[in-house]
Structures are given as structure tokens and as C-alpha cells.
Design a protein around this motif. Structure first.
Motif, PDB file in Angstrom:
ATOM      1  N   ALA A   1       0.828  -1.208   0.000  1.00 43.47           N
ATOM      2  CA  ALA A   1       0.000   0.000   0.000  1.00 43.47           C
ATOM      3  C   ALA A   1       0.864   1.260   0.000  1.00 43.47           C
ATOM      4  CB  ALA A   1      -0.930  -0.016   1.206  1.00 43.47           C
ATOM      5  N   VAL A   2       1.926   1.270   0.801  1.00 42.48           N
ATOM      6  CA  VAL A   2       2.806   2.447   0.866  1.00 42.48           C
ATOM      7  C   VAL A   2       3.374   2.768  -0.515  1.00 42.48           C
ATOM      8  CG1 VAL A   2       4.978   3.356   1.770  1.00 42.48           C
ATOM      9  CG2 VAL A   2       3.407   2.162   3.295  1.00 42.48           C
ATOM     10  N   LEU A   3       3.864   1.735  -1.203  1.00 38.98           N
ATOM     11  CA  LEU A   3       4.461   1.959  -2.523  1.00 38.98           C
ATOM     12  C   LEU A   3       3.413   2.393  -3.539  1.00 38.98           C
ATOM     13  CD1 LEU A   3       6.966  -1.043  -2.586  1.00 38.98           C
ATOM     14  CD2 LEU A   3       7.508   1.367  -2.267  1.00 38.98           C
ATOM     15  N   ASP A   4       2.182   1.886  -3.418  1.00 40.12           N
ATOM     16  CA  ASP A   4       1.110   2.296  -4.332  1.00 40.12           C
ATOM     17  C   ASP A   4       0.701   3.753  -4.098  1.00 40.12           C
ATOM     18  OD1 ASP A   4       1.081  -0.126  -5.548  1.00 40.12           O
ATOM     19  OD2 ASP A   4      -0.842  -0.800  -4.775  1.00 40.12           O
ATOM     20  N   PHE A   5       0.742   4.197  -2.854  1.00 39.90           N
ATOM     21  CA  PHE A   5       0.341   5.570  -2.522  1.00 39.90           C
ATOM     22  C   PHE A   5       1.422   6.596  -2.839  1.00 39.90           C
ATOM     23  CE2 PHE A   5      -2.733   3.810   0.819  1.00 39.90           C
ATOM     24  CZ  PHE A   5      -3.845   4.079   0.036  1.00 39.90           C
ATOM     25  N   MET A   6       2.667   6.140  -2.898  1.00 37.82           N
ATOM     26  CA  MET A   6       3.797   7.055  -3.037  1.00 37.82           C
ATOM     27  C   MET A   6       3.756   7.779  -4.386  1.00 37.82           C
ATOM     28  SD  MET A   6       7.681   6.015  -2.001  1.00 37.82           S
ATOM     29  CE  MET A   6       8.125   5.202  -3.530  1.00 37.82           C
ATOM     30  N   GLY A   7       4.074   9.066  -4.377  1.00 37.42           N
ATOM     31  CA  GLY A   7       4.123   9.808  -5.633  1.00 37.42           C
ATOM     32  C   GLY A   7       2.909  10.681  -5.823  1.00 37.42           C
ATOM     33  N   ASP A   8       2.281  10.562  -7.010  1.00 39.27           N
ATOM     34  CA  ASP A   8       1.171  11.442  -7.369  1.00 39.27           C
ATOM     35  C   ASP A   8       0.009  11.347  -6.392  1.00 39.27           C
ATOM     36  OD1 ASP A   8       2.582  12.308  -9.526  1.00 39.27           O
ATOM     37  OD2 ASP A   8       1.647  10.940 -10.952  1.00 39.27           O
ATOM     38  N   PHE A   9      -0.344  10.119  -5.995  1.00 33.91           N
ATOM     39  CA  PHE A   9      -1.513   9.950  -5.136  1.00 33.91           C
ATOM     40  C   PHE A   9      -1.310  10.666  -3.795  1.00 33.91           C
ATOM     41  CE2 PHE A   9      -4.469   8.001  -2.280  1.00 33.91           C
ATOM     42  CZ  PHE A   9      -5.563   7.690  -3.071  1.00 33.91           C
ATOM     43  N   MET A  10      -0.110  10.555  -3.271  1.00 38.41           N
ATOM     44  CA  MET A  10       0.231  11.184  -1.995  1.00 38.41           C
ATOM     45  C   MET A  10       0.606  12.649  -2.186  1.00 38.41           C
ATOM     46  SD  MET A  10       3.176   9.812   0.621  1.00 38.41           S
ATOM     47  CE  MET A  10       2.480   8.207   0.902  1.00 38.41           C
ATOM     48  N   ASN A  11       0.828  13.016  -3.451  1.00 32.42           N
ATOM     49  CA  ASN A  11       1.331  14.343  -3.781  1.00 32.42           C
ATOM     50  C   ASN A  11       2.682  14.597  -3.110  1.00 32.42           C
ATOM     51  OD1 ASN A  11       1.220  16.753  -5.182  1.00 32.42           O
ATOM     52  ND2 ASN A  11       0.243  17.856  -3.493  1.00 32.42           N
ATOM     53  N   PHE A  12       3.475  13.528  -3.038  1.00 30.49           N
ATOM     54  CA  PHE A  12       4.797  13.614  -2.411  1.00 30.49           C
ATOM     55  C   PHE A  12       5.660  12.505  -2.988  1.00 30.49           C
ATOM     56  CE2 PHE A  12       7.768  12.564   1.132  1.00 30.49           C
ATOM     57  CZ  PHE A  12       8.403  13.793   1.242  1.00 30.49           C
ATOM     58  N   GLU A  13       6.635  12.883  -3.797  1.00 23.72           N
ATOM     59  CA  GLU A  13       7.581  11.927  -4.371  1.00 23.72           C
ATOM     60  C   GLU A  13       8.910  12.074  -3.634  1.00 23.72           C
ATOM     61  OE1 GLU A  13       9.177   9.042  -7.220  1.00 23.72           O
ATOM     62  OE2 GLU A  13       7.178   9.570  -6.533  1.00 23.72           O
ATOM     63  N   PRO A  14       9.256  11.128  -2.771  1.00 25.65           N
ATOM     64  CA  PRO A  14      10.482  11.288  -1.968  1.00 25.65           C
ATOM     65  C   PRO A  14      11.747  11.019  -2.768  1.00 25.65           C
ATOM     66  CG  PRO A  14       9.464   9.168  -1.504  1.00 25.65           C
ATOM     67  CD  PRO A  14       8.541   9.876  -2.458  1.00 25.65           C
ATOM     68  N   ASN A  15      12.828  11.646  -2.327  1.00 24.20           N
ATOM     69  CA  ASN A  15      14.148  11.264  -2.832  1.00 24.20           C
ATOM     70  C   ASN A  15      14.626   9.992  -2.138  1.00 24.20           C
ATOM     71  OD1 ASN A  15      14.405  14.590  -2.347  1.00 24.20           O
ATOM     72  ND2 ASN A  15      14.850  13.859  -4.411  1.00 24.20           N
ATOM     73  N   VAL A  16      14.181   9.833  -0.870  1.00 23.50           N
ATOM     74  CA  VAL A  16      14.629   8.703  -0.050  1.00 23.50           C
ATOM     75  C   VAL A  16      13.427   8.033   0.597  1.00 23.50           C
ATOM     76  CG1 VAL A  16      16.007   7.984   1.952  1.00 23.50           C
ATOM     77  CG2 VAL A  16      16.850   9.809   0.462  1.00 23.50           C
ATOM     78  N   LEU A  17      13.352   6.722   0.475  1.00 23.56           N
ATOM     79  CA  LEU A  17      12.399   5.911   1.229  1.00 23.56           C
ATOM     80  C   LEU A  17      13.190   5.257   2.356  1.00 23.56           C
ATOM     81  CD1 LEU A  17       9.585   4.603   1.595  1.00 23.56           C
ATOM     82  CD2 LEU A  17      10.335   2.796   0.040  1.00 23.56           C
ATOM     83  N   HIS A  18      12.891   5.657   3.581  1.00 21.64           N
ATOM     84  CA  HIS A  18      13.647   5.174   4.743  1.00 21.64           C
ATOM     85  C   HIS A  18      12.820   4.116   5.464  1.00 21.64           C
ATOM     86  CE1 HIS A  18      16.472   6.341   8.305  1.00 21.64           C
ATOM     87  NE2 HIS A  18      16.134   5.071   8.353  1.00 21.64           N
ATOM     88  N   CYS A  19      13.274   2.855   5.387  1.00 17.31           N
ATOM     89  CA  CYS A  19      12.551   1.718   5.952  1.00 17.31           C
ATOM     90  C   CYS A  19      13.152   1.315   7.293  1.00 17.31           C
ATOM     91  CB  CYS A  19      12.595   0.532   4.992  1.00 17.31           C
ATOM     92  SG  CYS A  19      11.997   0.933   3.333  1.00 17.31           S
ATOM     93  N   ASN A  20      12.305   0.755   8.178  1.00 11.63           N
ATOM     94  CA  ASN A  20      12.742   0.431   9.532  1.00 11.63           C
ATOM     95  C   ASN A  20      12.293  -0.964   9.954  1.00 11.63           C
ATOM     96  OD1 ASN A  20      13.740   3.222  10.812  1.00 11.63           O
ATOM     97  ND2 ASN A  20      11.995   3.643   9.492  1.00 11.63           N
ATOM     98  N   ASP A  21      13.269  -1.811  10.277  1.00 10.28           N
ATOM     99  CA  ASP A  21      13.030  -3.164  10.808  1.00 10.28           C
ATOM    100  C   ASP A  21      12.267  -4.060   9.832  1.00 10.28           C
ATOM    101  OD1 ASP A  21      14.613  -3.251  13.024  1.00 10.28           O
ATOM    102  OD2 ASP A  21      13.026  -2.931  14.480  1.00 10.28           O
ATOM    103  N   TRP A  22      11.998  -5.295  10.269  1.00 10.51           N
ATOM    104  CA  TRP A  22      11.503  -6.309   9.330  1.00 10.51           C
ATOM    105  C   TRP A  22      10.152  -5.954   8.730  1.00 10.51           C
ATOM    106  CZ3 TRP A  22       6.916  -8.897   9.557  1.00 10.51           C
ATOM    107  CH2 TRP A  22       6.247  -8.974  10.784  1.00 10.51           C
TER     108      TRP A  22
END
Length: 550
Positions: free
Chosen positions: A119-140
Motif C-alpha cells: 500500500a505504501v508503494l502504491d500511494f507514493m508519488g502522485d496519489f500522496m502528492n509527495f515523491e520522496p528522494n529517499v524511502l527510509h525503511c525500519n526493521d523487518w
């Protein structure tokens, strides 16, 4: 300040919304400081039931999508709210997240966080109106995202400029499940199901995938970054970490100094600072002794431990020598919950030693603050400790830590040196109960008989800077390094060269008065050339993580 680097931090928990462990404290504090330093850092996490109930009037609905999970298509809603200058996004799905607890059952949790990651990857970008330079992931719980970004998006031309950082908060919990089940839920291509990618012991390992596919791997302390590459601490992933050692670095966690500050803390019986800690701590100690039915004795060294009651925290070492510590005249207070074996054992010992020991099998935030303020000695005999927060809080409150030399404990606690007087605590090297006992007795002896030394230890601890400022600067430098985007903080350094112009103007005037001084003036200007380069020399400091690699 223009914010040039955009970061989306994905996590399963975040303070103050939901908290189970230290991960929540990190993700709750780090983005606030990053935003102050010119990074546009936002956070995304599941919309758990308790968040939906508590923040219902603040949540803003942004829209919804159908997320593919194998043969199914499932609803995912996206909500947002702003707090402390940070934008938080929440992924909604009542089937997966409408529970009172954060983590439900391990096999089901694997499915829940597979859905969340997609879901996070599907929302990222146009839908969220925020395209990050960095996706910072935490733990498993977010470990598969760098791989999913690669196989579902980048190779099809989407999010090609998004770089990934993967932070290991605790290597012990890796997210392991059946290859067939996870492959179906995440729609993984066969070419990605390899032993050198995400497969370990014939199962999919979320954490391994995060290590392999991320652009940078960080841990929460420099020593832990080294330790996890060894057999003892590596939890079976030391081989893959050694292979990718060039992108592994350790950045020490900070502490929320707004929540933990004895001079402003409303939860403790008496506020105090480094100027009047003796009086303030004495009031807090007396209050705690009365509250927990301990003998009111200001001269007894009050030892405390606030922890999850699990083997990682060195509970076996404590149980082996705790009655010897009580016999030596120490008082002991334990606060926490965990394994039923440790809970029962501690309560039994406390019942046998009324007035000397109290085992509070609970977690009470107010009581925790009072224990930090009241205690003289803080115990952390951990078998391993990725970073540790309690030792930082204890020092801020003037409680002197006794720790085992591992992970973040080794990085933050400098053992007392009786020859130089340096140090802010005590430490022991080996996983040995009597070594732990002897160093604690040594600390108690100094507390009783060398008040000048003890006060210096307290002051050294209270003077320490445990804020997120330095650590956030290192993360910002890392983001800049992997994206190639310059940090806006460098703009602040531009006025520095102008300061060098003034002496040159003065030099131009000086020869007008004294013609014989022209030649020496020329020499002076050549000597000044290195000074003009000083601002540029500061730039690498923003990229400190580069120096930690490997």
C-alpha cells in the motif's frame, strides 16, 4: 529554509501514536529534528484502531486505492495529519489494523505488513502528492520494500530516482515466512527468489531483502554495526552483512529531550537541574521509597532497572546475584513486563526481601520518570543492546549507569577512571554475573564513601548532549550522499567567505598609508588563502555517515 531532500519514513510504530519499543521513540523524534535541519521528512504507518479512535477529529482523508494481494484486491485508505511540524500518513484497512494491540500473531503479522508495504508503494508519488528522494525503511515490517520498489516499479520506469535506506533497530527479529505464501501475497517474480537476494534457510527473510536491496543500511549505534557482522551477534545474517559491509554504518540514536528533562518534568516529585540535583534527587528518592514501601534510607544506594523482562536484557545475570546485592545494603527497584519466568522470579525475590526490593510488573510512564529521578545507580547488564535509551535518560536525570560493554551502551557510557577522574558511569566486559556484581558493588562503594567522585560522575552524565541534533545531521548527510542532492544547511555557510573580504579591503587601505608595507601585505594575502577555503572544507562534515561505512 528551502527543503531540498524529501524523505518518506516507513514504520510499524511511532510515538506518540503507537509505541511498543524503541523504534517508536526513534521515528517519533528523528523526523522532527530532520525538518528543523532542512529535510522534508514525512512518516507513514498503519492506521491502528487506537490511532483512529484518539485522533479521529484530526485525521484528513486523502483517498483510497485497491491494493493487490495475490488473487485478492483489498481496500487501502490514506489519511494524514500534522504534528510537531511533521506530516504523518496512515494506511487504513480495518481487516488488518482494527485491533487493540499493535502486533497480533506472528503469521498474521507477516500478512498484515505485506499489505502495508504494498500500500505504501502504491500511494507514493502522485496519489500522496509527495515523491520522496529517499524511502527510509525500519526493521523487518518494512524490509521487503526496497526489493518491491525494484521489481514492481523501478524496472518498469516508476520511482527510478527514489533511493532507499534500511535501518536495523534489532537484528533478532527478521520477518521469516514460507516462500510460497509471501511470493503470492507480494507477487514476487521468480528471478527475485534467490539465496543471495531474500531467501534464507529456504524461507523468505524480510530483513535480508532489506539489507541486499537498499542503497544504505544503518544501525542505531556504531558498535552494533560492527557487532552484527560477527557470529555471536549476527543472528545468522552476519555473512550477508559482511558482503555488503561497504554500505553499512552506525548512527547513534538520540533522546527526546523535551520528554526527558528533570528541570521541566511534571511527572517527578521535585524538578531539578545540574545546579541543584542533590536536593531534587533526595526528595525524589524519599518519595519513591515511601511509595514502594522501601526503607526510607538516604544512604542506601538505590539501584533501578526499567526494561522489558527478557533474556536480552541480562535478567539471568541479575537473578544470579541480586540477593548478594541486597545483602550488601543496596535497594533495588525493577519496572517492566515480559517473560512470565522473569516476572515470577523477581516478584518472589522481592517478597522475600521486603523494604529492600520492589518488582513492579507493569509499565507506568509516571513511575518510570520518578525511578529515573530517584535512583542512584541504573542497571543495564544487557547481552546485546543495539542502542539503548534508558542509559541516556538515566544520565540526564543524574542516575549513574552500570552497563555491559555492548552496542550503544559501549558508545555512550564512558567507564569511570579512578586515575584521571574521567567517566560518566561504570561498565563490565563479559557476560558474567559476578563481574556484574563486582562492578555494581564498586559503584555502590564510591557512592557511599567518595561523594566528590560520585557528584563528578553525576555532573558528567547530566552535561552530556543526548539530543537528536547531531544524529539527525548524520542522517541528513547520508541522504545527501546517496541522492546527490545538496543539503540546504550548506547555504548557511555562504556568508563565511564574505568575512574574508573585509581583511582584503583593509589591506588595500593599509598600503595607501604606508607604501613600504606593500610587499609584506602581499605576503599576508597569500597566507590568508587557506583561510578562504575553510567554508568548503566543512562540507564533508555533513556527510559523516560516509566515514562510518564498513
Amino acid at each position: 529554509m528551502d527543503k531540498t531532500i524529501k524523505v518518506l519514513m516507513a514504520t510499524s510504530e511511532c510515538s506518540p501514536f503507537v509505541k511498543v519499543g524503541g523504534l517508536a521513540d526513534v521515528v517519533g523524534s528523528l523526523p522532527v529534528e530532520l525538518n528543523k535541519q532542512g529535510v522534508d521528512c514525512r512518516v507513514i504507518l498503519p492506521l491502528y484502531k487506537k490511532v483512529k479512535v484518539k485522533y479521529s477529529d484530526k485525521l484528513k482523508f486523502l483517498g483510497w486505492k485497491m491494493v493487490h494481494m495475490g488473487w485478492r484486491s483489498l481496500y487501502a485508505g490514506l489519511f494524514s495529519l500534522e504534528q510537531n511540524g511533521v506530516t504523518f500518513y496512515f494506511v487504513d484497512n480495518e481487516y488488518y489494523f482494527n485491533f487493540d494491540q499493535i502486533y497480533v500473531e506472528y503469521v498474521f503479522d507477516i500478512e498484515r505488513y505485506c499489505f502495508y508495504q504494498r500500500a505504501v508503494l502504491d500511494f507514493m508519488g502522485d496519489f500522496m502528492n509527495f515523491e520522496p528522494n529517499v524511502l527510509h525503511c525500519n526493521d523487518w515490517q518494512t524490509g521487503m520494500m526496497p526489493m518491491l520498489l525494484d521489481c514492481h516499479f523501478k524496472r518498469h520506469g516508476y520511482h527510478t530516482n527514489v533511493q532507499t535506506v534500511y535501518t536495523i533497530h534489532n537484528l533478532k527479529y527478521q520477518g521469516v515466512h514460507s516462500t510460497d505464501v509471501v511470493r503470492e501475497m507480494l507477487d514476487l517474480p521468480d528471478e527475485y527468489l534467490r539465496d543471495d537476494f531474500c531467501i534464507k534457510d529456504r524461507a523468505i527473510n524480510f530483513m535480508k531483502a532489506g539489507i541486499v536491496f537498499s542503497n544504505s543500511v544503518t544501525t542505531v549505534s556504531p558498535t552494533y554495526a560492527y557487532e552484527i557482522m560477527t557470529d555471536y551477534y549476527g543472528e545468522g545474517l552476519n555473512g550477508i552483512l559482511q558482503k555488503y559491509a561497504y554500505k553499512v554504518s552506525g548512527i547513534l540514536n538520540g533522546m527526546n529531550d523535551l520528554e526527558y528533562d528533570p528541570s521541566t518534568d511534571e511527572k517527578i516529585p521535585a524538578k531539578y537541574s545540574i545546579k541543584d540535583y542533590e536536593k531534587g534527587k533526595a526528595i525524589c528518592k524519599k518519595s519513591l521509597q515511601e511509595q514502594l514501601n522501601l526503607e526510607v534510607n538516604p544512604g542506601a544506594p538505590l539501584c533501578a532497572m526499567i526494561s522489558r523482562l527478557v533474556d536480552q536484557k541480562g535478567l539471568d545475570l541479575l537473578l544470579y546475584v541480586v540477593e548478594e546485592m541486597l545483602y550488601d545494603g543496596m535497594q533495588i527497584v525493577i519496572l517492566g513486563t515480559g517473560d512470565s519466568y522473569y516476572e515470577r522470579a523477581l516478584v518472589d525475590i522481592a517478597n522475600r526481601n521486603p523494604g529492600k526490593m520492589c518488582a513492579c510488573i507493569d509499565f507506568d510512564s509516571g513511575l518510570a520518570h520518578t525511578i529515573y529521578a530517584a535512583s542512584d545507580i541504573f542497571l543495564m547488564p544487557s547481552l546485546f543492546e543495539p542502542c539503548g535509551l534508558s542509559q541516556l535518560v538515566s544520565m540526564a536525570y543524574g542516575s549513574v549507569p552500570v552497563v555491559r560493554e555492548t552496542g550503544g551502551l559501549k558508545d555512550t557510557v564512558t567507564p569511570y577512571n579512578e586515575f584521571t577522574g574521567d567517566g560518566n558511569g561504570f561498565s563490565f566486559a563479559n557476560i558474567n554475573a559476578h563481574e556484574f556484581l563486582f562492578i555494581t558493588k564498586y559503584a555502590a562503594d564510591i557512592y557511599r564513601h567518595h561523594k566528590d567522585v560520585w557528584n563528578k560522575l553525576i555532573e558528567n552524565g547530566m552535561k552530556g548532549d543526548y539530543s537528536w541534533t547531531k544524529s539527525a545531521g548524520e542522517y541528513a548527510g547520508l541522504y545527501s550522499l546517496i541522492t546527490g542532492v545538496e543539503l540546504p544547511v550548506e547555504e548557511k555557510k555562504k556568508p563565511a567567505p564574505k568575512a574574508e573580504v573585509k581583511p582584503k579591503e583593509e589591506k588595500a587601505k593599509a598600503p595607501a598609508k604606508k607604501t613600504t608595507a606593500k610587499k609584506p601585505a602581499a605576503k599576508k594575502s597569500t597566507a590568508k588563502k587557506p583561510a578562504a577555503k575553510k567554508p568548503a572544507a566543512k562540507k564533508p562534515e555533513a556527510k559523516k555517515p560516509e566515514g562510518n561505512k564498513g
